[in-house]
Design an enzyme around this catalytic site. Structure first.
Site, PDB file in Angstrom:
ATOM      1  N   ASN A  20      57.895 104.845  58.609  1.00 34.74           N
ATOM      2  CA  ASN A  20      57.544 105.646  57.901  1.00 34.74           C
ATOM      3  C   ASN A  20      58.199 105.561  56.600  1.00 34.74           C
ATOM      4  O   ASN A  20      57.439 105.872  55.189  1.00 34.74           O
ATOM      5  CB  ASN A  20      58.877 106.993  58.048  1.00 34.74           C
ATOM      6  CG  ASN A  20      58.582 107.846  59.465  1.00 34.74           C
ATOM      7  OD1 ASN A  20      57.375 108.941  58.485  1.00 34.74           O
ATOM      8  ND2 ASN A  20      58.964 107.502  60.070  1.00 34.74           N
ATOM      9  N   LEU A  98      76.495 109.637  59.049  1.00 34.40           N
ATOM     10  CA  LEU A  98      77.046 109.336  57.622  1.00 34.40           C
ATOM     11  C   LEU A  98      77.940 110.502  57.846  1.00 34.40           C
ATOM     12  O   LEU A  98      78.617 111.161  58.396  1.00 34.40           O
ATOM     13  CB  LEU A  98      75.800 109.822  56.433  1.00 34.40           C
ATOM     14  CG  LEU A  98      74.711 108.948  56.714  1.00 34.40           C
ATOM     15  CD1 LEU A  98      73.167 109.337  55.968  1.00 34.40           C
ATOM     16  CD2 LEU A  98      74.736 107.418  56.034  1.00 34.40           C
ATOM     17  N   ASN A 112      66.279 113.522  55.272  1.00 35.22           N
ATOM     18  CA  ASN A 112      65.634 112.508  56.234  1.00 35.22           C
ATOM     19  C   ASN A 112      64.625 112.944  57.223  1.00 35.22           C
ATOM     20  O   ASN A 112      63.834 114.479  57.030  1.00 35.22           O
ATOM     21  CB  ASN A 112      67.290 113.101  57.837  1.00 35.22           C
ATOM     22  CG  ASN A 112      67.109 112.281  58.983  1.00 35.22           C
ATOM     23  OD1 ASN A 112      66.579 111.314  58.860  1.00 35.22           O
ATOM     24  ND2 ASN A 112      67.115 113.098  60.146  1.00 35.22           N
ATOM     25  N   HIS A 114      63.445 113.355  61.024  1.00 31.80           N
ATOM     26  CA  HIS A 114      63.500 113.652  62.270  1.00 31.80           C
ATOM     27  C   HIS A 114      62.097 114.046  63.482  1.00 31.80           C
ATOM     28  O   HIS A 114      62.181 114.817  63.716  1.00 31.80           O
ATOM     29  CB  HIS A 114      64.891 114.588  62.835  1.00 31.80           C
ATOM     30  CG  HIS A 114      65.384 114.638  64.567  1.00 31.80           C
ATOM     31  ND1 HIS A 114      66.625 113.973  64.621  1.00 31.80           N
ATOM     32  CD2 HIS A 114      65.101 115.431  65.297  1.00 31.80           C
ATOM     33  CE1 HIS A 114      66.315 113.960  65.434  1.00 31.80           C
ATOM     34  NE2 HIS A 114      66.440 115.064  65.999  1.00 31.80           N
ATOM     35  N   SER A 141      60.679 116.524  61.937  1.00 31.10           N
ATOM     36  CA  SER A 141      60.784 117.758  61.023  1.00 31.10           C
ATOM     37  C   SER A 141      61.526 116.762  60.129  1.00 31.10           C
ATOM     38  O   SER A 141      62.631 115.796  60.462  1.00 31.10           O
ATOM     39  CB  SER A 141      61.652 118.085  61.018  1.00 31.10           C
ATOM     40  OG  SER A 141      61.602 118.988  62.309  1.00 31.10           O
ATOM     41  N   ASP A 150      71.330 116.055  62.077  1.00 31.43           N
ATOM     42  CA  ASP A 150      69.909 116.770  62.556  1.00 31.43           C
ATOM     43  C   ASP A 150      70.142 117.945  62.143  1.00 31.43           C
ATOM     44  O   ASP A 150      69.093 119.481  62.623  1.00 31.43           O
ATOM     45  CB  ASP A 150      69.849 116.454  63.169  1.00 31.43           C
ATOM     46  CG  ASP A 150      69.642 114.819  63.670  1.00 31.43           C
ATOM     47  OD1 ASP A 150      69.098 114.085  62.842  1.00 31.43           O
ATOM     48  OD2 ASP A 150      69.518 114.461  65.354  1.00 31.43           O
ATOM     49  N   GLN A 178      52.143 111.856  62.518  1.00 29.70           N
ATOM     50  CA  GLN A 178      52.528 112.970  62.234  1.00 29.70           C
ATOM     51  C   GLN A 178      53.779 113.027  61.289  1.00 29.70           C
ATOM     52  O   GLN A 178      53.323 113.285  60.262  1.00 29.70           O
ATOM     53  CB  GLN A 178      52.282 113.810  63.208  1.00 29.70           C
ATOM     54  CG  GLN A 178      51.477 114.922  63.810  1.00 29.70           C
ATOM     55  CD  GLN A 178      50.663 114.914  62.592  1.00 29.70           C
ATOM     56  OE1 GLN A 178      50.106 115.553  61.657  1.00 29.70           O
ATOM     57  NE2 GLN A 178      48.956 114.064  62.675  1.00 29.70           N
TER      58      GLN A 178
HETATM   59  C1  GAR Z   1      61.465 107.632  63.508  1.00 31.24           C
HETATM   60  O1  GAR Z   1      60.124 108.122  64.476  1.00 31.24           O
HETATM   61  C2  GAR Z   1      62.149 108.198  63.010  1.00 31.24           C
HETATM   62  O2  GAR Z   1      62.113 110.367  63.234  1.00 31.24           O
HETATM   63  C3  GAR Z   1      63.227 108.254  64.060  1.00 31.24           C
HETATM   64  O3  GAR Z   1      63.102 106.800  64.016  1.00 31.24           O
HETATM   65  C4  GAR Z   1      61.803 106.297  64.192  1.00 31.24           C
HETATM   66  C5  GAR Z   1      61.721 105.864  62.903  1.00 31.24           C
HETATM   67  O4  GAR Z   1      60.462 104.727  63.129  1.00 31.24           O
HETATM   68  N1  GAR Z   1      64.446 108.428  63.003  1.00 31.24           N
HETATM   69  C6  GAR Z   1      65.521 109.174  63.838  1.00 31.24           C
HETATM   70  O5  GAR Z   1      65.660 109.422  65.543  1.00 31.24           O
HETATM   71  C7  GAR Z   1      66.597 109.930  62.855  1.00 31.24           C
HETATM   72  N2  GAR Z   1      67.319 110.872  63.718  1.00 31.24           N
HETATM   73  P1  GAR Z   1      59.693 104.120  62.098  1.00 31.24           P
HETATM   74  O6  GAR Z   1      60.939 102.755  61.623  1.00 31.24           O
HETATM   75  O7  GAR Z   1      58.760 102.923  62.330  1.00 31.24           O
HETATM   76  O8  GAR Z   1      59.737 104.444  61.065  1.00 31.24           O
END
Ligand code: GAR
Length: 223
Positions: A20, A98, A112, A114, A141, A150, A178
């Site tokens: 991300n 946090l 954030n 999620h 989201s 969340d 996405q």
């Molecule tokens: C992503 O799928 C993000 O939505 C999730 O961790 C992954 C990180 O991937 N976040 C959570 O679960 C937060 N509660 P990335 O390091 O490749 O961006």
């Protein structure tokens, strides 16, 4: 029309791969009006730190295991963030809960992402839980962060179908694709001054209260 305002300064918090983060870096390099000034990870070996370095972005590792408690870590984290004076902080796969004091400090400027259609599946293992529930639709989201895990107001969601032979990994990959669309979209809205959180905790987009999150499906855009 070219924008007159200076690009928004952003600090990104990560714990892992940072895909991300990469989507946000790609967006800024393609002209989005924000600049990631620093990437901070609670995991010293997170690959996302390497991604940041490759793009000349300052990095810092702040290992939560070096702090006696959550409050101690969060105050060190806030000091590290505030050294960059950001207008926005983004949690990009940051896997730490946090403290309310931290969240309050960044009220209205903390997002954030999620991997679920919130309010469904707060917390961990969202893809497995969606499959076990027999959902035909799943997604991701982007939300303003509040003290509830969340639970802050959702700004934009992306929906994906759940396919008959999906396992948690195939579903996660479809959702992640996405995520890389919706996170840069929301950060761009915020950077353009189109999105804000009001004093009552309601998000506004283009001057209107967002009673419901904006939603996109595969192949659709959201301007
Ligand atoms: C992503 O799928 C993000 O939505 C999730 O961790 C992954 C990180 O991937 N976040 C959570 O679960 C937060 N509660 P990335 O390091 O490749 O961006």
């Amino acid at each position: 029309m070219p924008s007159e305002r200076a690009p928004l300064s952003v600090v990104a918090l990560i714990s892992g791969s940072g895909s991300n983060l990469q989507a946000l870096i790609d967006a800024q390099e393609q002209g989005a009006p924000f600049r990631i000034r620093a990437v901070i990870s609670n995991e010293p070996n997170a690959f996302g730190l390497e991604r940041a370095r490759r793009h000349g972005i300052a990095t810092e590792a702040l290992n939560h295991r070096d702090y006696p408690d959550r409050a101690g870590f969060d105050s060190a984290l806030a000091a590290a963030i505030d050294g960059h004076d950001p207008g926005l902080v983004v949690l990009a796969g940051f896997m730490r809960i946090l403290t309310p004091a931290f969240v309050e400090h960044y009220r209205g400027r903390l997002f954030n992402i999620h991997p679920s259609l919130l309010p469904r599946y707060q917390g961990l293992h969202t893809h497995k839980r969606a499959l076990e529930a027999g959902d035909t639709e799943h997604g991701a989201s982007v939300h303003f962060v509040t003290a509830e895990l969340d639970g802050g107001p959702v700004v934009l969601q992306a929906r994906v179908p759940v396919l008959p032979r999906d396992d948690p990994d195939t579903l996660a990959a479809r959702v992640l694709k996405q995520e890389h669309v919706i996170y840069p979209t929301v950060v761009r809205w915020f950077a353009e001054g189109r999105l804000r959180l009001d004093a009552d905790g309601r998000p506004h987009l283009d001057g209107e209260v967002l009673d419901e999150p904006r939603r996109i499906g595969p192949g659709q855009g959201s301007s």
